[in-house]
Design an enzyme around this catalytic site. Structure first.
Site, PDB file in Angstrom:
ATOM      1  N   CYS A  61       1.057  -0.287  15.886  1.00 25.09           N
ATOM      2  CA  CYS A  61       1.066  -0.234  14.423  1.00 25.09           C
ATOM      3  C   CYS A  61       0.376  -1.458  13.830  1.00 25.09           C
ATOM      4  CB  CYS A  61       2.513  -0.147  13.923  1.00 25.09           C
ATOM      5  SG  CYS A  61       2.650  -0.080  12.116  1.00 25.09           S
TER       6      CYS A  61
ATOM      7  N   GLY B 250       6.555  -1.407   6.588  1.00 24.27           N
ATOM      8  CA  GLY B 250       7.920  -1.875   6.754  1.00 24.27           C
ATOM      9  C   GLY B 250       8.833  -0.927   7.507  1.00 24.27           C
ATOM     10  N   GLU B 251       9.963  -1.459   7.942  1.00 27.64           N
ATOM     11  CA  GLU B 251      11.056  -0.703   8.555  1.00 27.64           C
ATOM     12  C   GLU B 251      12.098  -0.455   7.468  1.00 27.64           C
ATOM     13  OE1 GLU B 251      13.933   1.095   9.902  1.00 27.64           O
ATOM     14  OE2 GLU B 251      12.510   0.790  11.547  1.00 27.64           O
TER      15      GLU B 251
ATOM     16  N   SER C 162      12.207   6.973   7.501  1.00 24.61           N
ATOM     17  CA  SER C 162      11.864   6.804   8.912  1.00 24.61           C
ATOM     18  C   SER C 162      12.404   5.480   9.437  1.00 24.61           C
ATOM     19  CB  SER C 162      10.341   6.842   9.076  1.00 24.61           C
ATOM     20  OG  SER C 162       9.970   6.644  10.429  1.00 24.61           O
TER      21      SER C 162
ATOM     22  N   CYS D 156       3.608   8.612   0.440  1.00 22.17           N
ATOM     23  CA  CYS D 156       4.137   7.766   1.510  1.00 22.17           C
ATOM     24  C   CYS D 156       4.328   6.369   0.938  1.00 22.17           C
ATOM     25  CB  CYS D 156       3.166   7.758   2.689  1.00 22.17           C
ATOM     26  SG  CYS D 156       3.646   6.674   4.049  1.00 22.17           S
TER      27      CYS D 156
ATOM     28  N   CYS E 149      -1.410   7.035   9.343  1.00 24.58           N
ATOM     29  CA  CYS E 149      -0.169   6.524   9.928  1.00 24.58           C
ATOM     30  C   CYS E 149      -0.458   5.331  10.843  1.00 24.58           C
ATOM     31  CB  CYS E 149       0.504   7.641  10.723  1.00 24.58           C
ATOM     32  SG  CYS E 149       2.011   7.156  11.560  1.00 24.58           S
TER      33      CYS E 149
ATOM     34  N   GLU F  12       0.834  -1.199   0.000  1.00 23.91           N
ATOM     35  CA  GLU F  12       0.000   0.000   0.000  1.00 23.91           C
ATOM     36  C   GLU F  12       0.869   1.250   0.000  1.00 23.91           C
ATOM     37  OE1 GLU F  12      -3.541  -2.243   2.548  1.00 23.91           O
ATOM     38  OE2 GLU F  12      -2.776  -0.316   3.245  1.00 23.91           O
TER      39      GLU F  12
ATOM     40  N   CYS G  49       5.910  -3.157  16.468  1.00 20.03           N
ATOM     41  CA  CYS G  49       5.483  -2.027  17.295  1.00 20.03           C
ATOM     42  C   CYS G  49       4.015  -2.226  17.650  1.00 20.03           C
ATOM     43  CB  CYS G  49       5.690  -0.709  16.556  1.00 20.03           C
ATOM     44  SG  CYS G  49       7.435  -0.354  16.198  1.00 20.03           S
TER      45      CYS G  49
ATOM     46  N   ASN H  52      -3.832   6.473  15.465  1.00 17.06           N
ATOM     47  CA  ASN H  52      -4.938   6.078  14.613  1.00 17.06           C
ATOM     48  C   ASN H  52      -5.393   4.665  14.989  1.00 17.06           C
ATOM     49  OD1 ASN H  52      -4.914   8.442  12.757  1.00 17.06           O
ATOM     50  ND2 ASN H  52      -2.841   7.684  12.344  1.00 17.06           N
TER      51      ASN H  52
ATOM     52  N   CYS I 119       6.092  -6.075   8.323  1.00 20.83           N
ATOM     53  CA  CYS I 119       7.175  -5.505   9.128  1.00 20.83           C
ATOM     54  C   CYS I 119       7.475  -6.450  10.287  1.00 20.83           C
ATOM     55  CB  CYS I 119       6.783  -4.133   9.668  1.00 20.83           C
ATOM     56  SG  CYS I 119       8.088  -3.293  10.592  1.00 20.83           S
TER      57      CYS I 119
ATOM     58  N   SER J 219      11.375   7.193  14.957  1.00 20.75           N
ATOM     59  CA  SER J 219      10.143   6.949  15.690  1.00 20.75           C
ATOM     60  C   SER J 219      10.496   6.710  17.160  1.00 20.75           C
ATOM     61  CB  SER J 219       9.435   5.725  15.092  1.00 20.75           C
ATOM     62  OG  SER J 219       8.138   5.590  15.600  1.00 20.75           O
ATOM     63  N   LEU J 220      10.245   7.705  18.009  1.00 29.54           N
ATOM     64  CA  LEU J 220      10.688   7.667  19.408  1.00 29.54           C
ATOM     65  C   LEU J 220       9.591   7.110  20.320  1.00 29.54           C
ATOM     66  CD1 LEU J 220      13.338   8.485  20.812  1.00 29.54           C
ATOM     67  CD2 LEU J 220      12.256  10.653  21.405  1.00 29.54           C
TER      68      LEU J 220
END
Length: 455
Positions: free
Chosen positions: A210, A253-254, A285, A196, A427, A182, A207, A384, A203, A307-308
């Site tokens: 996510c 993905g990372e 990112s 994006c 996101c 996507e 996380c 989200n 991934c 991404s903290l």
């Protein structure tokens, strides 16, 4: 001669430990499963033996002199390696090459470098974004014939475009192996349209906030599969939304888990003879893969987002398991050190606001201390929701309070409202988990009551 292999299956996502399936060795009669490390396997062959690795859709040819080659294997996801080209159905995939590689390949077929530049501009510039040899107007007839016979122009197939109520577009692409990725186009009234793009199918970072992480990792995307998302976004939607000026590697993905293909894709995106995105407007990112982060900062001029999402190791290790390997001290210390040599460069810290988890006044004050000495901006992101999540978004009033505390301390603070959430395009909402999903981690006891109170 070539040594043929029907299929290559990697275990653990590593090219240093693989299983060769259906291998026919020229010096034995064995066709059984044979686990080998590539270097060990190569020692068994004469150094001049070229190797041909095949998969259902791709073929990868190494140079004849492979004795010094450390990474010559290719997964079905593609991705070029030393002295080789990714092939699809025996054709070279054009969008998998940097310009210098394309120029060398064109010359190897007896054509001039100037023709390589003309081809490059038709692939990426001049509002052509060619998808087949018939769209290469102005090129030599013989050159176009050679391309039709030896080159592949596309690796993505458009499946569907979904439009959210706010105008955000979610583009679904089907890959050659049937998997779906996507891509999201985020229009902006000020003309700052952003695409994006995804770097993996799924991934592996898991996380907890996510949705993509629920899928687990299916495979890396090849360079061409990454680049073509930006190309097709321009080709399909520029006439409707206007010029697309920004690219963010914030889809599925990372990105730094697929660093080889991401670095190459970023180089293609910013090439001033092609797509010509500004390096400042191409943002990669990461969840915090420290070794790859170092490499990215040293090899690329594109922007970096980290991404903290937490101000303590306890919380971050829960919501972002990668923190158990690369904790806050290591991650932030690395950034302080590496950014000393980057002139006028600021990292973007992304901070997803999770009600009752990371949005307290204490968190805001800790965040101020954590980023001291790091040239940065902080991007607060509204969570989200998605099915199966235990988290809730922080209320708007509390986000504003959090932002004000940071701003009063001198931090540069941005806020990202949700875009496209009614089409699961926002996101953290991309992807479609299957029956087998990554595990949800146990909620620490001190947060259980807070999460319940936030519902």
């Amino acid at each position: 001669m070539y040594l043929r292999m029907r299929r290559i299956r990697f275990s653990g996502g590593s090219s240093n430990n693989c299983t060769l399936v259906g291998t026919a060795f020229p010096f034995t009669n064995s066709t059984t499963l044979c686990p080998l490390k590539p270097k060990s396997f190569l020692k068994l062959l004469p150094s001049t033996t070229p190797l041909l690795f095949t998969t259902p859709h791709y073929r990868f040819v190494t140079s004849a002199q492979h004795s010094s080659t450390s990474h010559i294997l290719s997964t079905p996801s593609g991705g070029e390696r030393q002295n080789g080209y990714l092939l699809k159905d025996s054709k070279v995939v054009l969008k998998g090459m940097r310009y210098t590689d394309l120029e060398n390949w064109v010359q190897s077929h007896g054509y001039r470098p100037a023709q390589a530049l003309m081809l490059w501009k038709r692939l990426y510039g001049d509002n052509i974004w060619a998808q087949c040899s018939e769209e290469l107007e102005g090129l030599n007839k013989d050159f176009r014939k050679m391309l039709s016979e030896h080159a592949e122009f596309k690796t993505l197939n458009l499946k569907e475009i979904l439009t959210a109520s706010d105008g955000t577009k979610k583009i679904l692409f089907k890959l050659e192996d049937g998997l779906v990725i996507e891509t999201v186009l985020i229009p902006c009234e000020r003309g700052r349209n952003t695409v994006c793009i995804s770097s993996q199918v799924g991934c592996s970072m898991n996380c907890q906030f996510c949705y993509t992480g629920r899928m687990g990792l299916k495979r890396n995307l090849s360079t061409s599969e990454i680049v073509e998302q930006a190309v097709l976004a321009r080709r399909l939607l520029s006439s409707e939304v206007g010029p697309i000026s920004n690219v963010v590697f914030m889809g599925m993905g990372e990105p730094l888990h697929n660093i080889e293909n991401v670095l190459k894709a970023a180089d293609i995106l910013v090439d001033d003879q092609g797509l010509h995105f500004s390096p400042r407007k191409v943002t990669v990112s990461t969840s915090g893969l420290v070794p790859q982060l170092k490499r990215f900062l040293r090899e690329s001029n594109c922007a970096l987002a980290v991404s903290l999402n937490a101000t303590t190791n306890e919380v971050r290790s829960w919501i972002m398991p990668i923190n158990r390997k690369f904790n806050l001290n290591l991650l932030l210390g690395t950034l302080r050190e590496e950014l000393q040599s980057k002139h006028k460069y600021k990292v973007l810290f992304e901070y997803v606001m999770l009600a009752g988890v990371n949005d307290s006044v204490k968190d805001a004050k800790r965040l101020i201390d954590l980023v001291q000495g790091i040239p940065c901006k902080i991007n607060l992101i509204s969570f989200n929701p998605h099915s199966g999540s235990v988290f809730k978004p922080t209320k708007k009033e509390k986000i504003i309070e959090f932002r004000n505390i940071l701003a009063e301390a001198g931090c540069v603070v941005l806020f990202r409202w949700s875009r496209g959430d009614d089409q699961m395009a926002a996101c953290g909402q991309l992807g479609k988990p299957g029956e087998i999903q990554a595990p949800l981690l146990r909620v620490p006891s001190q947060f259980q009551a807070l999460l319940e109170a936030a519902t």
